[in-house]
Write a protein that holds these residues in place. Structure first.
Motif, PDB file in Angstrom:
ATOM      1  N   GLU A 114       0.527   4.028  -2.871  1.00 59.19           N
ATOM      2  CA  GLU A 114       0.319   5.460  -2.624  1.00 59.19           C
ATOM      3  C   GLU A 114       1.333   6.301  -3.395  1.00 59.19           C
ATOM      4  O   GLU A 114       1.080   7.463  -3.702  1.00 59.19           O
ATOM      5  CB  GLU A 114       0.464   5.760  -1.128  1.00 59.19           C
ATOM      6  N   HIS A 117       0.835  -1.205   0.000  1.00 53.95           N
ATOM      7  CA  HIS A 117       0.000   0.000   0.000  1.00 53.95           C
ATOM      8  C   HIS A 117       0.870   1.255   0.000  1.00 53.95           C
ATOM      9  O   HIS A 117       0.517   2.264  -0.608  1.00 53.95           O
ATOM     10  CB  HIS A 117      -0.969  -0.029   1.182  1.00 53.95           C
ATOM     11  N   TRP A 118       2.010   1.150   0.683  1.00 58.50           N
ATOM     12  CA  TRP A 118       2.968   2.252   0.672  1.00 58.50           C
ATOM     13  C   TRP A 118       3.390   2.547  -0.772  1.00 58.50           C
ATOM     14  O   TRP A 118       3.406   3.699  -1.206  1.00 58.50           O
ATOM     15  CB  TRP A 118       4.185   1.849   1.532  1.00 58.50           C
TER      16      TRP A 118
END
Lengths: 981, 96
Positions: free
Chosen positions: A602, A598-599
């Motif tokens: 983003e 998810h990092w």
């Protein structure tokens, strides 16, 4: 039009539906077939090969003719038997295999050409020229012959799968099944009762006999209510048990919402996997017909089906009230149809019974010793010809019920290669003793076909099955029921000119079987495949036994000597969507996300599948319009400064115990026991056949504690092999292993400034080259107390580390590294840049370690210890492997701007490009922003001795040749100075 | 199929991975004379019986035990299952 009184339909409600666009109405309780018959529609399909007009033959899942497409758009379901489609409001059905319409089918011309379309026609005719098959013959045949078409759209509905465990599975909810379920459930056993119909009762719903002097529906209502009240019994209606599998496992499909216009939030079907200690097959019996000339016209149907339509659905088989109906039967049961229809006011013309001593069972004309020898009527029956007492006359007749006796429905009892046994008294096959263990047939499926016998055998069957399990069950009081057993006379077909259909669905006639016999198809399996009898959706449910009898007659053998074909699941067609069990598309297999997924998302990362994992491929920045721009930038940033990359997907295995070092010595081709605590060593693992299997690192954290890594692709397999070695080969070693791949987030920190960055996150650790040199490892804390493992290993060829923290801190660590390294120019890099960096260094991945390469080919031959026994070491010394001359080389195109292609084959410049002159192949390619050239790795014959030579990389798929120069696979820093500084 | 796991009781075969002939437990000594021939036999020469077969199953979606399962390849009847480590220890002691 032909609706009569009574029946199990709810006349208070009207359901509107369409067939081929025309509007009709029916009632709840109707099937599509009964509703069409009630509207005077007899023509429901065209036959597979000859496009003959066909109507409904049966009233259940054995229906061979009335195949329709139900629904429209993405929900359109082809080849659905109209006899099992529960009517709902708004149902749309369409006929199949006709053009332009069902009544006027241009391909009906096939019927006129039938002398050319006999059994085996396709095999004989379309053999040559060979190349015509795929391009010409097959597409044309497919268009002309066939069933319905798939909608070619994704299935919009949800499906599910479920697991059930029970003491007793009862397959079929007719007289026998209900008696069995009642007996077992009252005894407290865990029972599952499955029936393919939407209403329990089976044949009891279709018959008019009394049970205890009352209509059978009275008894059914009482039993059903009691069964529904018992918590230890689960009733699955609309559920077809389609296969018996090993060890009491049964496959079943529940049609949860197929009877609704829209599933409305429910799943459409559920695939059940039922594990039953015992099971009872109460699937009833399927009536057989008697082939005679032109016996396939709409209006000719099975006598039992005709009776079911009248009794259950209050429908008569003629198109118009007042038209006469006849029965052709070689057994007493067929006469019952005449009696039931007469009782309901349907005019019966007569009963034709080939038995000379046929009994007179009702007040209608009886043609004892007679036979039906022909039919007329363009799209539906209008008259039949009866041979009787030397005469052969035509009679007006709008519908004909045919009964050749009943075949026990033993399909599931014959899975597991169970062989049916011929019962001469019944003139039928019954289940044999060698079917699925734990399964027993009861009722009509076991040849106990009278209602009284079915009820009794069901109760007794349940009692016996439960006794095996140590559960005592007492027999219930069963109602008094009819008990007239009437086996058919052995009359299997009516000889004579004209085509007499045996298998309606596949258009196989008595003559086709005779032809197959003349062409020496002596085994039933050969006959089946030559004629296609018994194939497709109905699997010969109404045809097989009759075909065997015809074949037996031709060979002069008995029917049991002729034998049966093998029965296999599924009993009826099962949708692929149901088998997928609700896991279509990406749900078909797990998708694994890294701790920093998810990092990365983003930050706009582009992802790529890597086995089950999704990995960041590259991180595009604003203004970058081509992936190469991002990748070049990332790779250069690593070599110039520092980059960070999630490498969690590499397998991590924790190895502990007093013998951990000795264990690893036996797993790896090189030696691990000499590794000092706090150091890491590259490890090479061979397959027992001597080829390279996998590579990784072994880090010794303590005397008795190692952490080893595997490639991403082999993480599970290497762990499996290690468990095999630990348990199966050396069980006495003191060693324990566990996979920790998902427990640790592992981040590569690579580049000349990596030490500077890491010094800002580790707590009180000396990372100087002296204190923590290349190939050092340690356990420490980072970011103020977070436990971590640090390894000074390098895949990029730069000064580099891998830092592992508990998985849940992976994203936070990335954030911290980015923040602390801002002034160092830290960048995240993805799989593409990682690949560029490793190709520039000549490091191998799965492209090189592909299971066909040896340590010697990879330039790692010296790592294979000759002093010890380890997996694969012995066979790596085989002559063929030792004699392997291909070696890993680097390749650079003569023109740096020319891309190389992985998989291209290597040839000596100017040589003919043939298998015999093949010199190797390219494994990995990339563009190197540091060399400003496309580069590649590959295996080349005598590669080590050919540095500097110009050779040809051929890509015969694209027809391109590229001149490449052979170089060292270590394009950058071959001495390895950078990673040791 | 249902596999009678010696520690966990009856388990669905879907939880397992199969690796074939249990002969793989009898790995030759790689340091002995004639090791290459012995390994060739070990690796490539397997029986494929129609009938009783002792084979290796791995409880991969379970407790990670390797089992030796005796199965009739004709009927799929399973006549027993034991831990591969127990079998391996017996092999090491010289008894099959």
């Amino acid at each position: 039009m032909t609706r009569i009184t009574g029946g199990l339909i709810d006349r208070s409600q009207t359901l509107n539906f369409t067939f081929d666009g025309k509007r009709y109405a029916g009632h709840p309780g109707d099937t599509l077939a009964s509703a069409l018959l009630a509207n005077g529609v007899r023509l429901m399909g065209r036959s597979f090969k000859y496009h003959r007009p066909r109507g409904v033959v049966a009233a259940g899942s054995e229906e061979p003719n009335a195949l329709v497409t139900v629904g429209s758009g993405a929900r359109a379901t082809p080849n659905t038997r109209a006899t099992v489609v529960e009517l709902f409001d708004g149902l749309q059905a369409t006929s199949q295999n006709r053009w332009p319409s069902l009544a006027v089918d241009a391909l009906g011309v096939n019927d006129l050409l039938s002398p050319f379309f006999a059994a085996g026609f396709y095999y004989k005719t379309f053999m040559w020229p060979k190349s015509f098959w795929e391009k010409l013959y097959e597409p044309i045949i497919r268009r002309a012959a066939g069933l319905g078409k798939l909608p070619m759209q994704a299935d919009p509905d949800a499906y599910d799968k479920g697991y059930l465990h029970c003491d007793l599975l009862v397959i079929g909810g007719g007289a026998a099944g209900l008696a069995a379920a009642l007996t077992a459930a009252r005894a407290g056993a865990q029972v599952v009762l499955a029936d393919e119909d939407f209403r329990l009762g089976g044949r009891l719903l279709a018959e008019s006999h009394a049970l205890d002097d009352a209509p059978p529906t009275d008894w059914l209502a009482g039993v059903t209510a009691e069964l529904r009240s018992l918590p230890n019994l689960r009733i699955l209606t609309r559920t077809t048990v389609f296969g018996a599998y090993d060890h009491g496992i049964y496959g079943a499909v529940e049609h949860v919402s197929d009877h609704l216009a829209e599933p409305g939030g429910r799943v459409r079907q559920t695939l059940w996997r039922i594990t039953a200690k015992r099971s009872l097959l109460a699937a009833g019996a399927i009536e057989r017909h008697i082939p005679f000339a032109n016996n396939d016209r709409p209006g000719v149907m099975l006598a039992g089906a005709m009776r079911a339509y009248a009794n259950r659905w209050a429908v008569t088989p003629q198109a118009r009230d007042g038209d006469r109906v006849a029965i052709f039967a070689n057994n007493d049961d067929g006469h019952r149809t005449a009696l039931d229809l007469m009782a309901r006011g349907v005019p019966i013309f007569g009963v034709i019974d080939p038995r000379e001593d046929a009994p007179r069972l009702g007040e209608c004309q009886l043609f004892a010793g007679g036979q039906v020898t022909g039919t007329q009527g363009r799209l539906g029956l209008s008259s039949i010809r009866i041979a009787h007492q030397g005469r052969n006359d035509w009679y007006e007749c709008a519908a004909l019920g045919v009964s050749g006796g009943w075949n026990p429905n033993l399909h599931l009892a014959a899975h597991h290669r169970g062989r049916p046994v011929w019962d001469d008294a019944l003139q039928a096959f019954v289940p044999g003793p060698d079917g699925p263990p734990g399964l027993c047939a009861i009722g009509a499926a076991a040849g106990q076909g009278t209602t009284a016998a079915a009820l009794a055998s069901g109760a007794k069957g349940a009692q016996d099955a439960l006794r095996d399990l140590g559960i005592a069950a007492s027999l219930p009081d069963l109602p008094v029921a009819e008990d007239h057993s009437a086996p058919p006379a052995p009359i299997w077909h009516v000889p004579g000119p004209g085509r007499a259909w045996v298998d309606f669905q596949n258009d196989v006639t008595v003559k086709d079987i005779a032809l197959a016999h003349r062409e020496n198809m002596r085994s039933v399996e050969h006959m089946k495949r030559w004629t296609t009898l018994g194939m497709a959706t109905d699997q010969g449910k109404t045809a097989n036994v009759t075909a065997l009898a015809v074949m037996a007659e031709l060979t002069g053998q008995s029917i049991p000597q002729t034998g049966t074909t093998v029965f296999r699941p599924p009993y009826t067609p099962v949708a692929i969507s149901a088998l997928s069990g609700g896991d279509p598309g990406t749900h078909f297999k797990p998708t694994r996300l890294t701790p920093t997924h998810h990092w990365a998302a983003e930050r706009g990362a582009v992802f790529i599948e890597s086995g089950q994992w999704m990995r960041a491929q590259y991180y595009p920045r604003p203004g970058e319009t081509h992936w190469r721009q991002s990748v070049d930038r990332e790779a250069q940033a690593v070599r110039a400064g520092v980059g960070i990359c999630d490498v969690t997907t590499l397998g991590k295995i924790d190895v502990q115990g007093g013998d951990a070092a000795a264990f690893l010595d036996r797993l790896y081709a090189n030696t691990m026991s000499t590794l000092k605590v706090g150091r890491v060593r590259y490890g090479l693992m061979l397959r027992e056949d001597g080829f390279v299997y996998d590579d990784g690192t072994c880090a010794r954290l303590a005397q008795d504690h190692f952490v080893v890594t595997t490639t991403t692709a082999n993480a599970g397999l290497v762990y499996r092999n290690m468990e095999f070695a630990r348990q199966g080969l050396w069980p006495d070693l003191d060693v324990q292993i566990i996979s920790t791949t998902d427990a640790w987030a592992q981040i590569a920190v690579a580049g000349p400034k990596s030490r500077a960055l890491l010094e800002r996150v580790v707590d009180d650790a000396d990372l100087s080259n002296e204190a923590f040199p290349f190939m050092a490892c340690d356990t420490l804390t980072v970011c103020g107390g977070l436990r971590a493992r640090l390894f000074r290993i390098s895949f990029s060829g730069e000064l580099a580390y891998e830092l592992a923290v508990p998985a849940r801190y992976g994203a936070a660590l990335m954030d911290r590294l980015m923040a602390k390294g801002a002034d160092l120019g830290v960048v995240p890099y993805g799989l593409e840049a990682l690949n560029v960096l490793r190709i520039e260094k000549g490091h191998c991945t799965a492209a090189e370690v592909n299971g066909q390469t040896t340590a010697q080919m990879l330039g790692l031959g010296r790592m294979v210890s000759q002093k010890k026994d380890a997996l694969g070491v012995v066979l790596s010394r085989r002559e063929g492997l030792v004699g392997e001359r291909r070696a890993l080389v680097g390749l650079m195109p003569a023109d740096p701007a020319t891309p190389l292609v992985g998989g291209a084959h290597l040839f000596t410049a100017g040589a003919a490009q043939k298998t015999e002159t093949d010199q190797g192949w390219i494994t990995s390619v990339c563009y190197s922003p540091h060399l400003n050239s496309h580069i590649g790795l590959g295996f080349l014959e005598n590669g080590a001795d050919r540095l500097g030579e110009e050779i040809t990389a051929a890509n015969p798929l694209a027809g391109t040749d590229v001149t490449v120069r052979v170089v060292s696979p270590h394009f950058l820093d071959p001495e390895g100075g950078r990673l040791r500084d | 199929m249902i596999i009678p796991h010696p520690l966990l009781g009856p388990r669905d075969s879907q939880e397992f991975t199969i690796m074939g002939d249990a002969k793989l437990l009898a790995r030759p000594d790689g340091l002995a004379d004639g090791a290459e021939a012995a390994f060739f036999d070990y690796l490539y020469l397997r029986d494929n019986p129609a009938g009783l077969h002792r084979e290796l199953w791995y409880h991969e979606q379970g407790d990670r035990s390797w089992l030796v399962v005796t199965r009739d390849t004709l009927t799929h009847e399973i006549l027993g299952a034991e831990l591969a480590s127990d079998v391996a220890r017996r092999l090491a002691e010289g008894a099959a």
